[in-house]
Motif scaffolding. Structure first.
Motif, PDB file in Angstrom:
ATOM      1  N   PRO A  13       7.507   9.304   4.613  1.00  0.00           N
ATOM      2  CA  PRO A  13       6.728   8.612   3.584  1.00  0.00           C
ATOM      3  C   PRO A  13       6.825   7.105   3.712  1.00  0.00           C
ATOM      4  O   PRO A  13       7.865   6.559   4.099  1.00  0.00           O
ATOM      5  CB  PRO A  13       7.360   9.103   2.278  1.00  0.00           C
ATOM      6  CG  PRO A  13       8.735   9.520   2.653  1.00  0.00           C
ATOM      7  CD  PRO A  13       8.646  10.047   4.048  1.00  0.00           C
ATOM      8  N   LEU A  14       5.734   6.435   3.390  1.00  0.00           N
ATOM      9  CA  LEU A  14       5.663   4.982   3.462  1.00  0.00           C
ATOM     10  C   LEU A  14       5.417   4.420   2.074  1.00  0.00           C
ATOM     11  O   LEU A  14       4.855   5.082   1.200  1.00  0.00           O
ATOM     12  CB  LEU A  14       4.519   4.549   4.383  1.00  0.00           C
ATOM     13  CG  LEU A  14       4.540   5.067   5.816  1.00  0.00           C
ATOM     14  CD1 LEU A  14       3.242   4.707   6.524  1.00  0.00           C
ATOM     15  CD2 LEU A  14       5.728   4.499   6.580  1.00  0.00           C
ATOM     16  N   MET A  15       5.839   3.162   1.897  1.00  0.00           N
ATOM     17  CA  MET A  15       5.592   2.473   0.639  1.00  0.00           C
ATOM     18  C   MET A  15       5.291   1.023   0.953  1.00  0.00           C
ATOM     19  O   MET A  15       5.814   0.445   1.904  1.00  0.00           O
ATOM     20  CB  MET A  15       6.805   2.561  -0.286  1.00  0.00           C
ATOM     21  CG  MET A  15       6.594   1.919  -1.654  1.00  0.00           C
ATOM     22  SD  MET A  15       8.042   2.101  -2.734  1.00  0.00           S
ATOM     23  CE  MET A  15       7.936   3.837  -3.132  1.00  0.00           C
ATOM     24  N   CYS A  16       4.412   0.419   0.157  1.00  0.00           N
ATOM     25  CA  CYS A  16       4.137  -1.005   0.291  1.00  0.00           C
ATOM     26  C   CYS A  16       3.752  -1.558  -1.067  1.00  0.00           C
ATOM     27  O   CYS A  16       3.548  -0.811  -2.027  1.00  0.00           O
ATOM     28  CB  CYS A  16       3.028  -1.275   1.316  1.00  0.00           C
ATOM     29  SG  CYS A  16       1.360  -0.844   0.748  1.00  0.00           S
ATOM     30  N   ALA A  17       3.668  -2.863  -1.139  1.00  0.00           N
ATOM     31  CA  ALA A  17       3.092  -3.537  -2.301  1.00  0.00           C
ATOM     32  C   ALA A  17       1.849  -4.262  -1.829  1.00  0.00           C
ATOM     33  O   ALA A  17       1.773  -4.724  -0.692  1.00  0.00           O
ATOM     34  CB  ALA A  17       4.084  -4.519  -2.908  1.00  0.00           C
ATOM     35  N   SER A  18       0.864  -4.363  -2.719  1.00  0.00           N
ATOM     36  CA  SER A  18      -0.392  -4.974  -2.299  1.00  0.00           C
ATOM     37  C   SER A  18      -1.182  -5.469  -3.498  1.00  0.00           C
ATOM     38  O   SER A  18      -1.130  -4.877  -4.574  1.00  0.00           O
ATOM     39  CB  SER A  18      -1.234  -3.951  -1.518  1.00  0.00           C
ATOM     40  OG  SER A  18      -2.498  -4.475  -1.165  1.00  0.00           O
ATOM     41  N   ALA A  19      -1.912  -6.559  -3.261  1.00  0.00           N
ATOM     42  CA  ALA A  19      -2.910  -6.978  -4.245  1.00  0.00           C
ATOM     43  C   ALA A  19      -4.157  -6.100  -4.135  1.00  0.00           C
ATOM     44  O   ALA A  19      -5.033  -6.148  -4.991  1.00  0.00           O
ATOM     45  CB  ALA A  19      -3.285  -8.442  -4.036  1.00  0.00           C
ATOM     46  N   GLY A  20      -4.230  -5.316  -3.058  1.00  0.00           N
ATOM     47  CA  GLY A  20      -5.330  -4.377  -2.906  1.00  0.00           C
ATOM     48  C   GLY A  20      -5.831  -4.182  -1.493  1.00  0.00           C
ATOM     49  O   GLY A  20      -6.094  -3.063  -1.057  1.00  0.00           O
ATOM     50  N   ASN A  21      -5.962  -5.257  -0.738  1.00  0.00           N
ATOM     51  CA  ASN A  21      -6.550  -5.126   0.590  1.00  0.00           C
ATOM     52  C   ASN A  21      -5.569  -4.548   1.613  1.00  0.00           C
ATOM     53  O   ASN A  21      -5.933  -3.679   2.406  1.00  0.00           O
ATOM     54  CB  ASN A  21      -7.087  -6.473   1.065  1.00  0.00           C
ATOM     55  CG  ASN A  21      -8.395  -6.843   0.398  1.00  0.00           C
ATOM     56  OD1 ASN A  21      -8.974  -6.040  -0.331  1.00  0.00           O
ATOM     57  ND2 ASN A  21      -8.870  -8.053   0.619  1.00  0.00           N
ATOM     58  N   PHE A  22      -4.334  -5.021   1.619  1.00  0.00           N
ATOM     59  CA  PHE A  22      -3.357  -4.457   2.544  1.00  0.00           C
ATOM     60  C   PHE A  22      -3.101  -2.989   2.219  1.00  0.00           C
ATOM     61  O   PHE A  22      -2.971  -2.153   3.121  1.00  0.00           O
ATOM     62  CB  PHE A  22      -2.053  -5.253   2.504  1.00  0.00           C
ATOM     63  CG  PHE A  22      -1.000  -4.705   3.432  1.00  0.00           C
ATOM     64  CD1 PHE A  22      -1.188  -4.720   4.806  1.00  0.00           C
ATOM     65  CD2 PHE A  22       0.176  -4.161   2.927  1.00  0.00           C
ATOM     66  CE1 PHE A  22      -0.221  -4.195   5.668  1.00  0.00           C
ATOM     67  CE2 PHE A  22       1.146  -3.649   3.773  1.00  0.00           C
ATOM     68  CZ  PHE A  22       0.949  -3.670   5.148  1.00  0.00           C
ATOM     69  N   GLY A  23      -3.065  -2.657   0.939  1.00  0.00           N
ATOM     70  CA  GLY A  23      -2.883  -1.269   0.545  1.00  0.00           C
ATOM     71  C   GLY A  23      -4.001  -0.378   1.046  1.00  0.00           C
ATOM     72  O   GLY A  23      -3.764   0.749   1.500  1.00  0.00           O
TER      73      GLY A  23
END
Length: 319
Positions: free
Chosen positions: A72-82
């Motif tokens: 599993p992966l996790m990230c934080a994003s304002a929206g575009n990277f996500g």
């Protein structure tokens, strides 16, 4: 490659053979009507015509292609990277959880979910969401935009394409958020076009990266107050800041009014819908016409995720 530099021009060039072709060879052209309006020969690099409507797919896809192991992966994003990571992870059958702020752009949140990501809304802004993601990552692999070398090198393939334009290229003006786009472009151009100035652009209400670069240390700000969510950073990534050292010539700031005007310029003269962060480079060119007069200047229109509601609000009155 300078001593201590993590990014490699050679790897950036090679990345073009790895990244999903749908993100590569984006349109780049001299926009004559815009040149006439600004008095600056302006090359537009349009990064909005792909499955996630932004440049982030390049780095996310390269990262996933070079990722060792699964899970599993996790990230934080304002929206575009996500969106970009969700697209790349989904193609490989890997689960992704994205943390975004409670005030995140609804269109971007909707698109992240549509691409298969689990989206958790927590934190008052992007950096608050990132802190929450790190606290809750558990056994998931946390992917940090700006920290991972492959993400920056993937973004740098934009410079490979820009460097192939005929004739001189006096400057490239690049929106600056977490730094992956600017460092990737800078790393390649320093190697292939050392006479091309590389200039970053921050939002006036989110100056943390500019302050940090000038002071050569991480400078956090209390707020990131701008409509340009994609560059609304208040807590710089140390590795991303280090990557910029020696690769760029200047960082300038533009206010939200200038960004809105630049969005109008892109729409009026090039027929393009560009989100606020994506128009920051054009705003800098328009705001520094004397500086760029007589030069050939490129900018990356790096995102086009704009909702109908925002288009209505921002374009309903003269810009």
């Amino acid at each position: 490659m300078r001593a201590g530099q993590r990014l490699s021009a050679e790897r950036i060039a090679a990345a073009s053979s790895i990244i999903d072709p749908c993100f590569l060879n984006s349109p780049q052209f001299v926009c004559a009507p815009l040149c006439d309006a600004l008095g600056v020969e302006t090359v537009l690099k349009v990064e909005t015509l792909n499955p996630v409507r932004c440049f982030k797919g390049r780095g996310a896809d390269l990262y996933m292609a070079t990722l060792e192991g699964e899970g599993p992966l996790m990230c934080a994003s304002a929206g575009n990277f996500g969106q970009a990571l969700a697209y790349a992870a989904g193609r490989r059958g890997l689960p992704l959880t994205v943390y975004a702020s409670v005030s995140a752009n609804p269109l971007k949140v909707e698109r992240m979910r549509a691409l298969g990501a689990t989206v958790v809304l927590e934190g008052e802004d992007f950096d608050g969401a990132k802190a929450a993601a790190k606290r809750n990552a558990g056994e998931a692999h946390f992917v940090e935009d700006g920290k991972e070398v492959a993400i920056s090198e993937g973004a740098g393939t934009i410079a490979v394409e820009l460097a192939a334009v005929d004739g001189p290229l006096d400057a490239v003006v690049v929106p600056l958020g977490n730094g992956a786009l600017l460092s990737g472009i800078g790393a390649y151009l320093r190697h292939e076009r050392p006479n091309t100035a590389v200039i970053g652009v921050v939002a006036e209400g989110a100056p943390a990266m500019a302050l940090s670069w000038r002071q050569k240390r991480v400078v956090e700000t209390e707020r990131a107050d701008t409509i340009a969510d994609g560059i609304g950073v208040r807590v710089p990534v140390p590795e991303a800041l280090d990557d910029l050292e020696g690769l760029i010539d200047d960082i300038v700031a533009v206010d939200d009014g200038a960004i809105l005007s630049a969005m109008g310029l892109a729409h009026r003269y090039a027929g393009l819908v560009v989100e606020p962060a994506g128009a920051a480079g054009l705003a800098a060119i328009a705001g520094h016409q004397a500086r760029f007069a007589g030069q050939r200047v490129a900018t990356v229109l790096c995102g086009g995720n704009v909702s109908f509601e925002d288009m209505d609000r921002w374009f309903s009155s003269p810009l």
